[in-house]
Write a protein that holds these residues in place. Structure first.
Motif, PDB file in Angstrom:
ATOM      1  N   PHE A  60       7.710  -0.388  -5.069  1.00  0.00           N
ATOM      2  CA  PHE A  60       7.869  -1.319  -6.199  1.00  0.00           C
ATOM      3  C   PHE A  60       6.513  -1.608  -6.852  1.00  0.00           C
ATOM      4  CE2 PHE A  60       8.506  -5.298  -8.385  1.00  0.00           C
ATOM      5  CZ  PHE A  60       9.813  -5.241  -8.843  1.00  0.00           C
ATOM      6  N   GLY A  61       5.526  -1.913  -6.020  1.00  0.00           N
ATOM      7  CA  GLY A  61       4.220  -2.322  -6.517  1.00  0.00           C
ATOM      8  C   GLY A  61       3.482  -1.217  -7.263  1.00  0.00           C
ATOM      9  N   THR A  62       3.523   0.013  -6.734  1.00  0.00           N
ATOM     10  CA  THR A  62       2.778   1.089  -7.401  1.00  0.00           C
ATOM     11  C   THR A  62       3.391   1.436  -8.753  1.00  0.00           C
ATOM     12  OG1 THR A  62       4.023   2.734  -6.133  1.00  0.00           O
ATOM     13  CG2 THR A  62       1.834   2.164  -5.327  1.00  0.00           C
ATOM     14  N   ARG A  63       4.718   1.321  -8.881  1.00  0.00           N
ATOM     15  CA  ARG A  63       5.335   1.615 -10.182  1.00  0.00           C
ATOM     16  C   ARG A  63       5.064   0.469 -11.157  1.00  0.00           C
ATOM     17  NH1 ARG A  63       5.450   5.901 -11.898  1.00  0.00           N
ATOM     18  NH2 ARG A  63       7.411   5.910 -13.026  1.00  0.00           N
ATOM     19  N   LEU A  64       5.179  -0.763 -10.684  1.00  0.00           N
ATOM     20  CA  LEU A  64       4.897  -1.907 -11.561  1.00  0.00           C
ATOM     21  C   LEU A  64       3.432  -1.885 -12.008  1.00  0.00           C
ATOM     22  CD1 LEU A  64       6.138  -4.546 -12.735  1.00  0.00           C
ATOM     23  CD2 LEU A  64       5.210  -5.734 -10.747  1.00  0.00           C
ATOM     24  N   GLY A  65       2.544  -1.518 -11.095  1.00  0.00           N
ATOM     25  CA  GLY A  65       1.115  -1.511 -11.388  1.00  0.00           C
ATOM     26  C   GLY A  65       0.609  -0.184 -11.929  1.00  0.00           C
ATOM     27  N   SER A  66       1.523   0.726 -12.253  1.00  0.00           N
ATOM     28  CA  SER A  66       1.195   2.031 -12.867  1.00  0.00           C
ATOM     29  C   SER A  66       0.248   2.899 -12.058  1.00  0.00           C
ATOM     30  CB  SER A  66       0.592   1.861 -14.268  1.00  0.00           C
ATOM     31  OG  SER A  66       1.305   0.939 -15.028  1.00  0.00           O
TER      32      SER A  66
ATOM     33  N   HIS B 150      -5.214   5.367  -9.716  1.00  0.00           N
ATOM     34  CA  HIS B 150      -6.203   4.355 -10.105  1.00  0.00           C
ATOM     35  C   HIS B 150      -7.539   4.596  -9.399  1.00  0.00           C
ATOM     36  CE1 HIS B 150      -3.794   1.883 -12.651  1.00  0.00           C
ATOM     37  NE2 HIS B 150      -2.961   1.471 -11.718  1.00  0.00           N
TER      38      HIS B 150
ATOM     39  N   CYS C 242      -1.542   4.129  -7.815  1.00  0.00           N
ATOM     40  CA  CYS C 242      -1.908   3.795  -6.437  1.00  0.00           C
ATOM     41  C   CYS C 242      -3.348   4.205  -6.169  1.00  0.00           C
ATOM     42  CB  CYS C 242      -0.924   4.446  -5.459  1.00  0.00           C
ATOM     43  SG  CYS C 242      -0.846   6.258  -5.588  1.00  0.00           S
TER      44      CYS C 242
ATOM     45  N   ARG D 279      -8.449  -0.843 -16.550  1.00  0.00           N
ATOM     46  CA  ARG D 279      -7.223  -1.136 -15.796  1.00  0.00           C
ATOM     47  C   ARG D 279      -7.318  -0.605 -14.365  1.00  0.00           C
ATOM     48  NH1 ARG D 279      -2.172  -2.155 -17.967  1.00  0.00           N
ATOM     49  NH2 ARG D 279      -1.192  -0.488 -16.773  1.00  0.00           N
TER      50      ARG D 279
ATOM     51  N   GLY E  71       1.657  -5.840  -9.632  1.00  0.00           N
ATOM     52  CA  GLY E  71       2.053  -4.596  -8.965  1.00  0.00           C
ATOM     53  C   GLY E  71       1.008  -4.160  -7.952  1.00  0.00           C
ATOM     54  N   SER E  72      -0.260  -4.215  -8.346  1.00  0.00           N
ATOM     55  CA  SER E  72      -1.335  -3.790  -7.444  1.00  0.00           C
ATOM     56  C   SER E  72      -1.436  -4.721  -6.236  1.00  0.00           C
ATOM     57  CB  SER E  72      -2.670  -3.759  -8.196  1.00  0.00           C
ATOM     58  OG  SER E  72      -2.595  -2.832  -9.256  1.00  0.00           O
TER      59      SER E  72
ATOM     60  N   PHE F 271       1.458  -3.834  -3.935  1.00  0.00           N
ATOM     61  CA  PHE F 271       1.103  -2.571  -3.291  1.00  0.00           C
ATOM     62  C   PHE F 271       0.085  -2.816  -2.177  1.00  0.00           C
ATOM     63  CE2 PHE F 271      -2.073   1.108  -3.830  1.00  0.00           C
ATOM     64  CZ  PHE F 271      -1.593   1.766  -2.708  1.00  0.00           C
TER      65      PHE F 271
ATOM     66  N   GLN G 256      12.286  -1.028  -9.116  1.00  0.00           N
ATOM     67  CA  GLN G 256      11.344  -1.395 -10.178  1.00  0.00           C
ATOM     68  C   GLN G 256      11.808  -0.847 -11.529  1.00  0.00           C
ATOM     69  OE1 GLN G 256       8.952   0.395 -12.173  1.00  0.00           O
ATOM     70  NE2 GLN G 256       8.336  -1.563 -13.055  1.00  0.00           N
TER      71      GLN G 256
ATOM     72  N   SER H 195       1.906   8.193  -6.972  1.00  0.00           N
ATOM     73  CA  SER H 195       3.075   7.349  -7.256  1.00  0.00           C
ATOM     74  C   SER H 195       3.677   7.705  -8.619  1.00  0.00           C
ATOM     75  CB  SER H 195       2.704   5.864  -7.186  1.00  0.00           C
ATOM     76  OG  SER H 195       1.656   5.570  -8.080  1.00  0.00           O
TER      77      SER H 195
ATOM     78  N   ALA I 239      -7.084  -2.658 -10.959  1.00  0.00           N
ATOM     79  CA  ALA I 239      -6.012  -2.353 -10.004  1.00  0.00           C
ATOM     80  C   ALA I 239      -6.595  -2.025  -8.627  1.00  0.00           C
ATOM     81  CB  ALA I 239      -5.171  -1.177 -10.521  1.00  0.00           C
TER      82      ALA I 239
ATOM     83  N   GLY J 131      12.204   1.160  -3.454  1.00  0.00           N
ATOM     84  CA  GLY J 131      11.332   0.237  -4.181  1.00  0.00           C
ATOM     85  C   GLY J 131      11.039   0.727  -5.597  1.00  0.00           C
TER      86      GLY J 131
ATOM     87  N   LEU K 174      -5.544  -5.277 -19.568  1.00  0.00           N
ATOM     88  CA  LEU K 174      -5.131  -5.771 -18.248  1.00  0.00           C
ATOM     89  C   LEU K 174      -3.941  -6.693 -18.459  1.00  0.00           C
ATOM     90  CD1 LEU K 174      -8.590  -6.741 -16.731  1.00  0.00           C
ATOM     91  CD2 LEU K 174      -7.380  -4.579 -16.595  1.00  0.00           C
TER      92      LEU K 174
ATOM     93  N   GLY L 110       7.380   9.047  -9.044  1.00  0.00           N
ATOM     94  CA  GLY L 110       8.250   8.314  -9.958  1.00  0.00           C
ATOM     95  C   GLY L 110       8.807   9.233 -11.032  1.00  0.00           C
TER      96      GLY L 110
ATOM     97  N   LEU M 252       0.204  -5.126 -14.144  1.00  0.00           N
ATOM     98  CA  LEU M 252      -0.785  -4.292 -13.460  1.00  0.00           C
ATOM     99  C   LEU M 252      -1.308  -5.012 -12.221  1.00  0.00           C
ATOM    100  CD1 LEU M 252      -2.791  -1.714 -13.724  1.00  0.00           C
ATOM    101  CD2 LEU M 252      -4.404  -3.418 -14.562  1.00  0.00           C
TER     102      LEU M 252
END
Lengths: 143, 143
Positions: B93-99, B105, B101, B116, A95-96, A99, A138, B34, B120, A134, A88, B38, A92
């Motif tokens: 932005f958030g879904t890519r940063l957080g790997s 996840h 959606c 993870r 970003g979540s 989102f 990123q 996502s 998430a 977005g 973690l 991406g 992660l």
């Protein structure tokens, strides 16, 4: 199976998987941002439907993924492409969180947005355009 | 709870689960929207092709509904255009940063018992609930 027919099967699986996913989103009502907001609005006129969507999906994947992953490789590709990160990290969670805020504002996550944008509804086009920007932002920051 | 639609939600959820299973069993990929979108932006050749076909399947689901059952395709965006753009930027932005959606996840990661993905999913749900609460019940729904 020769590589041409494997390539064709790979493509058919991709298209069929997308089609099934989109139909699932439409049938469940999750393409409708108002319905998603109805689920996220715990203090309002709460609509728990999304629990059944997630529940139905997770029961199917959880009961089958372990069996699929017992194989050495998938049917039409030479290996399984699975996420490798295990820890973690702040990215992660940040970003979540971002989102989740965007999801709460618009009632749209990537799947429903990319499904519903086929209607060319101006709000959906606007959302998907901003979502792409977005994503690009990123990737620029990540590099 | 007059908007509650458990049966169609469950059917839709099962279809989404099946979509993820055939993608993993056939092509060895995670049906995470996502990540797929991406990837379209930064891959070439066959790696891009399967992603484009999957996204084409999503669009095809909507086009099919528009043709055969337009009355059951309900899409209501309630946010203003400015907030729709803000939401799209945050989601992209958030879904890519957080790997990932809701799909990668939420539906697939949980089935792989990924720590993870649990974290998430809990995070974006929590922030989704909190955002709708603030927008609807603190700010009075004025977005």
């Amino acid at each position: 199976m020769n590589s041409n027919s494997q390539g064709l099967a790979h493509s058919v699986v991709s298209l069929a998987s997308g089609l099934l996913f989109g139909l699932g989103l439409i049938i469940s009502g999750m393409v409708n941002p108002a319905k998603v907001i109805g689920f996220l609005d715990l203090a309002g006129n709460w609509d728990p439907s999304l629990i059944f969507v997630m529940g139905g999906g997770v029961v199917v994947t959880t009961s089958t993924f372990w069996l699929v992953l017992k194989r050495d490789q998938p049917l039409f590709d030479n290996k399984f492409f699975l996420p490798t990160k295990a820890d973690l990290d702040p990215k992660l969670l940040l970003g979540s969180a971002l989102f989740g805020i965007g999801w709460g504002i618009g009632g749209l996550c990537p799947g429903p947005a990319l499904t519903a944008v086929a209607t060319l509804d101006p709000s959906l086009v606007l959302f998907v355009g901003a979502m792409l920007i977005g994503m690009v932002l990123q990737s620029l920051i990540a590099d | 709870m007059e908007n509650f639609t458990p049966i169609s939600a469950l059917i839709g959820g099962v279809l989404i689960g099946l979509s993820a299973v055939i993608m993993l069993a056939g092509n060895g990929r995670i049906a995470g929207i996502s990540g797929i979108l991406g990837g379209v932006l930064n891959t070439r050749g066959s790696e891009r092709l399967w992603r484009v076909l999957f996204l084409g399947g999503l669009l095809l689901a909507t086009l099919g509904y528009q043709f055969f059952a337009p009355e059951s395709l309900i899409i209501e965006v309630q946010s203003t255009p400015v907030m729709t753009v803000v939401a799209g930027l945050l989601v992209g932005f958030g879904t890519r940063l957080g790997s990932g959606c809701t799909s990668g996840h939420g539906i697939c990661g949980i089935a792989r018992f990924s720590k993870r993905s649990f974290a998430a999913t809990a995070t974006f749900m929590l922030f989704g609930f909190a955002t709708v609460y603030i927008v609807r019940h603190v700010l009075g729904g004025g977005l």
